[in-house]
Design a protein around this motif. Structure first.
Motif, PDB file in Angstrom:
ATOM      1  N   MET A   1       1.827   3.409  -8.178  1.00  0.00           N
ATOM      2  CA  MET A   1       0.814   3.647  -7.077  1.00  0.00           C
ATOM      3  C   MET A   1       0.853   5.337  -6.756  1.00  0.00           C
ATOM      4  O   MET A   1      -0.003   5.496  -6.775  1.00  0.00           O
TER       5      MET A   1
ATOM      6  N   THR B   1      -5.169   6.129   0.734  1.00  0.00           N
ATOM      7  CA  THR B   1      -4.431   5.040   0.790  1.00  0.00           C
ATOM      8  C   THR B   1      -4.762   4.073  -0.432  1.00  0.00           C
ATOM      9  O   THR B   1      -5.989   3.721  -0.457  1.00  0.00           O
ATOM     10  N   LEU B   2      -3.802   3.608  -1.214  1.00  0.00           N
ATOM     11  CA  LEU B   2      -4.089   2.985  -2.406  1.00  0.00           C
ATOM     12  C   LEU B   2      -3.348   1.556  -1.925  1.00  0.00           C
ATOM     13  O   LEU B   2      -2.289   1.707  -1.741  1.00  0.00           O
ATOM     14  N   ALA B   3      -4.096   0.550  -2.056  1.00  0.00           N
ATOM     15  CA  ALA B   3      -3.456  -0.984  -1.881  1.00  0.00           C
ATOM     16  C   ALA B   3      -3.811  -1.928  -2.661  1.00  0.00           C
ATOM     17  O   ALA B   3      -4.695  -1.880  -3.376  1.00  0.00           O
TER      18      ALA B   3
ATOM     19  N   GLU C   1       4.882   0.030  -6.349  1.00  0.00           N
ATOM     20  CA  GLU C   1       4.953   1.206  -5.467  1.00  0.00           C
ATOM     21  C   GLU C   1       5.075   2.550  -6.175  1.00  0.00           C
ATOM     22  O   GLU C   1       4.372   3.415  -6.044  1.00  0.00           O
TER      23      GLU C   1
ATOM     24  N   THR D   1       0.413   5.353   1.046  1.00  0.00           N
ATOM     25  CA  THR D   1      -0.489   6.521   1.564  1.00  0.00           C
ATOM     26  C   THR D   1       0.101   7.704   1.460  1.00  0.00           C
ATOM     27  O   THR D   1       1.374   7.953   1.504  1.00  0.00           O
TER      28      THR D   1
ATOM     29  N   GLN E   1       0.490  -1.371  -0.088  1.00  0.00           N
ATOM     30  CA  GLN E   1      -0.099   0.025   0.101  1.00  0.00           C
ATOM     31  C   GLN E   1       0.767   0.927   0.029  1.00  0.00           C
ATOM     32  O   GLN E   1       2.015   1.191   0.533  1.00  0.00           O
TER      33      GLN E   1
ATOM     34  N   GLU F   1      -3.751  -5.948  -2.903  1.00  0.00           N
ATOM     35  CA  GLU F   1      -3.992  -6.922  -2.075  1.00  0.00           C
ATOM     36  C   GLU F   1      -3.356  -8.173  -2.468  1.00  0.00           C
ATOM     37  O   GLU F   1      -2.894  -9.071  -1.920  1.00  0.00           O
TER      38      GLU F   1
END
Length: 161
Positions: free
Chosen positions: A43, A19-21, A40, A4, A2, A23
């Motif tokens: 994102m 927050t981009l996660a 990362e 943030t 994630q 999973e």
């Protein structure tokens, strides 16, 4: 994984956080699995769109509203589309076909309608048609749309001379 990010406007201060996660699963680029550092990075870059939403705001309220609207549209999955209901791609063909068939009275009404409201005017005429005519016009518009895709695809080719 994630990422943030805190969002602040240079003039109006703190607007919020996101927050981009991810999973599960791997991100792929051209068939290659990306390492976590690349994911990362991407994102973080994706979250930049939230900052872009409020960059030109003239007040803290406008900046906050722009941030909240973009965030909401991302969550709802309607980002990249006009707000409100999305239309099927053949609908522009429906509007053109209705416009081509306007009677002199409706043509005058169309031309006197505010430019921003003309699509609604045309669709109002379309929805007012009897079911059989509306279904036939819808089918013709779908065919025209598919033909436009085929014509576009036909012009894409590689050539070496």
């Amino acid at each position: 994984m994630q990422v943030t990010r805190t969002f602040s406007h240079r003039e109006f201060g703190h607007l919020g956080e996101a927050t981009l996660a991810v999973e599960k699963g791997k991100w792929m680029l051209d068939g290659q699995a990306l390492p976590d550092a690349s994911v990362e990075y991407l994102m973080g870059f994706a979250l930049q769109s939230l900052q872009d939403a409020y960059a030109g705001a003239k007040s803290k309220e406008a900046a906050g509203a722009a941030f909240d609207t973009k965030r909401k549209r991302l969550i709802e999955g309607v980002i990249g589309r006009p707000s409100g209901q999305t239309e099927e791609p053949h609908v522009r063909f429906i509007r053109q076909m209705v416009r081509n068939a306007l009677s002199p009275d409706n043509k005058a009404r169309y031309e006197s309608t505010d430019a921003k409201e003309r699509n609604k005017f045309l669709m109002g005429l379309f929805t007012g048609l009897p079911n059989a005519k509306r279904d036939r016009l819808d089918a013709q518009a779908r065919t025209a749309y598919e033909a436009s895709l085929a014509a576009k695809a036909a012009t894409k080719f590689e050539l070496t001379i």
